[in-house]
Design a protein around this motif. Structure first.
Motif, short mmCIF file in Angstrom:
data_model
loop_
_atom_site.label_atom_id
_atom_site.label_comp_id
_atom_site.label_asym_id
_atom_site.label_seq_id
_atom_site.Cartn_x
_atom_site.Cartn_y
_atom_site.Cartn_z
N MET A 1 0.83 -1.15 0.11
CA MET A 1 0.05 0.07 0.17
C MET A 1 0.71 1.34 0.08
SD MET A 1 -3.13 -1.01 2.55
CE MET A 1 -2.07 -1.52 3.72
N ALA A 2 2.30 1.08 -0.01
CA ALA A 2 3.01 2.24 0.17
C ALA A 2 2.65 3.29 -0.87
CB ALA A 2 4.49 1.73 0.09
N GLN A 3 2.70 4.54 -0.78
CA GLN A 3 2.52 5.68 -1.63
C GLN A 3 3.68 6.40 -2.14
OE1 GLN A 3 -0.81 6.01 -2.81
NE2 GLN A 3 -0.84 3.98 -1.87
N ASN A 4 4.90 6.29 -1.43
CA ASN A 4 5.96 6.97 -1.77
C ASN A 4 7.45 6.06 -1.25
OD1 ASN A 4 6.82 7.61 0.94
ND2 ASN A 4 5.08 8.92 0.82
N MET A 5 8.63 6.30 -1.87
CA MET A 5 9.68 5.51 -1.45
C MET A 5 9.95 5.44 0.09
SD MET A 5 11.67 3.51 -3.22
CE MET A 5 11.91 3.83 -4.92
N GLY A 6 9.75 6.64 0.52
CA GLY A 6 9.97 6.63 1.97
C GLY A 6 9.28 5.57 2.81
N GLU A 7 7.86 5.57 2.49
CA GLU A 7 7.13 4.53 3.12
C GLU A 7 7.50 3.11 2.84
OE1 GLU A 7 2.82 5.21 2.14
OE2 GLU A 7 2.80 7.10 3.17
N LEU A 8 7.77 2.82 1.43
CA LEU A 8 8.06 1.53 1.14
C LEU A 8 9.36 1.05 1.99
CD1 LEU A 8 7.56 -1.06 -0.75
CD2 LEU A 8 9.03 0.33 -2.31
N ILE A 9 10.38 1.93 2.00
CA ILE A 9 11.56 1.44 2.77
C ILE A 9 11.33 1.38 4.22
CG2 ILE A 9 13.77 2.53 3.62
CD1 ILE A 9 13.91 3.84 1.00
N GLY A 10 10.55 2.09 4.98
CA GLY A 10 10.21 1.80 6.19
C GLY A 10 9.38 0.43 6.51
N PHE A 11 8.52 0.19 5.58
CA PHE A 11 7.62 -1.12 5.54
C PHE A 11 8.61 -2.29 5.33
CE2 PHE A 11 4.07 1.97 4.64
CZ PHE A 11 3.84 2.25 6.01
N ARG A 12 9.68 -2.14 4.61
CA ARG A 12 10.49 -3.25 4.28
C ARG A 12 11.33 -3.68 5.32
NH1 ARG A 12 11.15 -7.13 0.61
NH2 ARG A 12 13.28 -6.59 0.02
N ALA A 13 11.73 -2.35 6.13
CA ALA A 13 12.33 -2.76 7.42
C ALA A 13 11.44 -3.79 8.44
CB ALA A 13 12.87 -1.43 8.07
N LEU A 14 10.21 -3.27 8.40
CA LEU A 14 9.16 -4.06 9.33
C LEU A 14 9.09 -5.40 8.83
CD1 LEU A 14 7.18 -4.14 11.73
CD2 LEU A 14 5.55 -3.30 9.95
N GLN A 15 8.95 -5.63 7.31
CA GLN A 15 9.06 -6.80 6.88
C GLN A 15 10.31 -7.76 7.16
OE1 GLN A 15 9.15 -6.88 2.59
NE2 GLN A 15 7.36 -8.45 2.45
N GLY A 16 11.42 -7.10 7.07
CA GLY A 16 12.71 -7.77 7.39
C GLY A 16 12.44 -8.34 8.90
N LEU A 17 12.15 -7.52 9.66
CA LEU A 17 12.07 -7.80 11.10
C LEU A 17 11.43 -9.37 11.27
CD1 LEU A 17 12.89 -6.58 14.03
CD2 LEU A 17 10.48 -5.77 14.11
N GLY A 18 10.23 -9.35 10.67
CA GLY A 18 9.48 -10.49 10.74
C GLY A 18 10.10 -11.89 10.10
#
Length: 680
Positions: free
Chosen positions: A107-124
């Motif tokens: 659902m990311a709307q810009n590159m900043g959001e995508l990078i932050g959510f990828r970090a959360l995904q990597g944590l899991g």
């Protein structure tokens, strides 16, 4: 013939499982691992499209780096928390975190959001990888563990091939957001199956978790990657921000060293760096990760932008690299395990990798498919030669107590190298691209809405250029990407020089090359020293072949017995008696072989018939005891200097357990009379 190879999982009294029930939760664990492993590679072919949609080409590398950094830093923490609070609960939490991260990425709307959510995904994702492999040890006994861990390793091998292909397919046909959304249905299935079918014993192991050390090492890595990715692009190298980040990284690194010296269970024991082989292997691992992931991130961009290849076909074009890695990893692992000689492989691997990078630098917009495939193959072949062997030589260089943490440490540095490599490659690419596009279109009148900066932000603008100007734009992209490989070549050459300083110590018998596909993983999967030895011994057992094992232990014990006769005697020693006819119907050993063995033990008065059952005589019990000791001694020999007077009790237990399991499972026993009662 394979004697008694059909062995099931531990008995219900030990694990809460009957053998058939292991397969369902094992499938769910494989699904969880598939999700985490796939997300290391599936994004690469989607990146050019993501950048075109969200903008921010200069931050492209962070979509990969954020995932790698988060999963790498979290891995040791997940492993120890699982030991302390139960792996099933932690595995479910990891799936939920991963799925939330996946949904948000989509659902990311810009590159900043995508990078932050990828970090959360990597944590899991870090939790999914380490816990799925640890739970295998809860479900199956040591003798079977090598085979199951091989399946888990195969998932990594499969995803290295499938990732780029699936990423391209989803991007081209249903949109790049489905690269992340596809995780949701698979993850929900895994979550449901784990909740309903996984029953593992609650084994609480008390740990003093090094939270501060974990945080500090992650902070050091983050500072380094930020300097590498933002320096020279977002901020000048001499800017206050870059200098501040550099100083902060050094201060945190000093603090990390101080904390680790006093930690009860350090996340990375500093004493390992006093071992020259470990230090050199760690640096070479860093270089391998640097080159591997840097190239894997930017090659799809080269194929799609410069050559106009579709996202799906860019994944196909990258297959020669993966094939090269798999072939050389398989070959080097087998040669090392058979000969015990390994030094040639890190030397050759780093040398061929450097050559591959120089060849990749030669590519341009006019390169043929055959030329690109050849260069991709050479590069992958070089990586494969060195990846697997680095894990093996680290295991061989350390004491038993540090085996587990040293193994994960070697892969940890490769993961950090991957994060750093992607960031460095990104900085060089963004810097060179700005220069090349500005030079190409200096003084040139471009169509309305197009400029060097807009082309840099969105490569799709090249299609809107007049035909006469497109070659210049393509050349700018081509040179910017291939120059990245030129700058990476000296780093690989440094690895080549360092590899010559490795000391080729004789391999312990139990140190075998891990499954080829396990070494493709970038995440430092943290298993205990016990688990690592367990894997090696169980792999050795399956490689030797059961018939050969029984022949050797009979010779060692001083008896001229058929392999099947030794097997029967050990079964009788464990279970009290056997019924040959029933046994033949319940295991894979042919009836004729069992009857020949039965005839031999009766003729030598090692066993007597009691109705349908066969039981040991006093002489037979003495022979069986000596056979059991011979098998135990054979396993102990494989442990080399780890098997001394002060050997750890868990090694003692492992050898006895594996020896006991050589007799087979209780499931193959008749269910009545003396046989059912005589379980030792």
């Amino acid at each position: 013939m394979t004697l008694d190879s059909h062995v099931t999982a531990q008995e219900p009294k030990d694990t809460g499982h009957v053998p058939g029930n292991v397969l369902v939760p094992m499938g769910a664990l494989l699904l969880g691992l598939l999700l985490a492993a796939l997300d290391q590679t599936i994004v690469s072919t989607a990146l050019p499209t993501i950048v075109s949609d969200l903008g921010g080409l200069e931050h492209l590398s962070w979509v990969v780096t954020a995932y790698l950094l988060a999963s790498t830093a979290a891995t040791p923490l997940w492993g120890k928390l699982g030991d302390q609070y139960g792996r099933k609960k932690l595995f479910q939490i990891a799936i939920v975190i991963f799925l939330i991260g996946s949904a948000l990425c989509g659902m990311a709307q810009n590159m900043g959001e995508l990078i932050g959510f990828r970090a959360l995904q990597g944590l899991g994702g870090g939790g999914l990888i380490v816990l799925s492999m640890a739970i295998v040890g809860d479900l199956v006994p040591p003798r079977e563990r090598g085979r199951y861990q091989g399946l888990f390793g195969a998932v990594f091998g499969t995803t290295s091939v499938l990732g780029p292909l699936l990423g391209g397919l989803f991007t081209e046909h249903i949109g790049w957001r489905w690269v992340f959304y596809i995780n949701l249905p698979i993850g929900v299935v895994a979550l449901v199956v784990i909740a309903t079918a996984l029953r593992i014993p609650r084994k609480s192991a008390q740990h003093v978790i090094d939270y501060l050390g974990t945080f500090l090492i992650a902070a050091v890595a983050t500072c380094l990657v930020l300097v590498a990715s933002l320096g020279g692009t977002t901020w000048a190298w001499g800017s206050a921000q870059i200098i501040g980040l550099s100083v902060l990284g050094v201060v945190i690194a000093v603090l990390f060293v101080a904390v680790e010296r006093g930690a009860a269970e350090p996340v990375l024991p500093l004493k390992l760096f006093r071992i020259r082989t470990f230090t050199l292997a760690a640096v070479i691992s860093f270089i391998v990760g640097f080159a591997m992931f840097g190239a894997m991130t930017y090659l799809p961009t080269f194929l799609q932008v410069v050559h106009g290849i579709s996202p799906t076909m860019s994944g196909v074009h990258m297959l020669p690299m993966v094939v090269g890695m798999l072939l050389s990893s398989t070959g080097s692992g087998q040669i090392v395990s058979r000969t015990g000689r390994w030094k040639v492989f890190p030397i050759a691997g780093t040398g061929v990798t450097a050559l591959g990078l120089l060849l990749l630098h030669q590519l341009d917009q006019n390169s043929s498919t055959a030329e690109m495939s050849t260069y991709f193959f050479v590069f992958g072949f070089g990586l494969g030669l060195v990846m697997q062997v680095l894990v093996l030589i680290v295991q061989n260089a350390v004491s038993y107590e540090d085996l587990g943490v040293a193994t994960s440490g070697a892969t940890f540095f490769r993961s950090i190298g991957a994060s750093f490599g992607v960031a460095i490659f990104g900085t060089i690419f963004a810097s060179r691209l700005g220069e090349q596009l500005a030079a190409a279109f200096r003084g040139v009148s471009l169509p309305a809405g197009l400029s060097a900066s807009t082309l840099q932000a969105d490569p799709r603008g090249i299609a809107a250029l007049p035909p006469a100007l497109r070659p210049a734009a393509l050349h700018a992209f081509s040179v910017s990407i291939t120059d990245v490989f030129l700058y990476a070549a000296p780093v690989a050459l440094l690895g080549f020089v360092l590899a010559w300083f490795l000391k080729e110590d004789r391999l312990r018998g139990s140190v075998t090359a891990p499954d080829v596909t396990e070494t493709l993983a970038t995440n430092p999967v943290q298993r205990s020293s016990y688990d690592e030895v367990c894997r090696a011994l169980s792999v050795l057992g399956t490689r030797e072949g059961q018939r050969e094992i029984y022949r050797k232990i009979a010779a060692r014990a001083g008896y001229d017995l058929l392999p099947a006769a030794s097997w029967l005697l050990l079964r009788m020693r464990k279970y009290g008696s056997v019924e040959p006819g029933v046994l033949a119907g319940r295991c894979v050993v042919p009836l004729s072989v069992i009857l020949d063995a039965e005839r031999q033990v009766e003729e030598r008065r090692l066993a007597v018939r009691e109705g349908l059952d066969l039981s040991l005589t006093d002489q037979g019990r003495e022979v069986a005891d000596r056979l059991a000791r011979a098998r135990e001694e054979s396993l102990a020999e494989l442990l080399g200097d780890w098997w001394g007077p002060d050997r750890p009790t868990d090694l003692d237990r492992l050898v006895k357990e594996l020896t006991d399991q050589m007799c087979g499972s209780q499931r193959e026993q008749p269910q009545g009379g003396a046989a059912a009662a005589g379980v030792s």
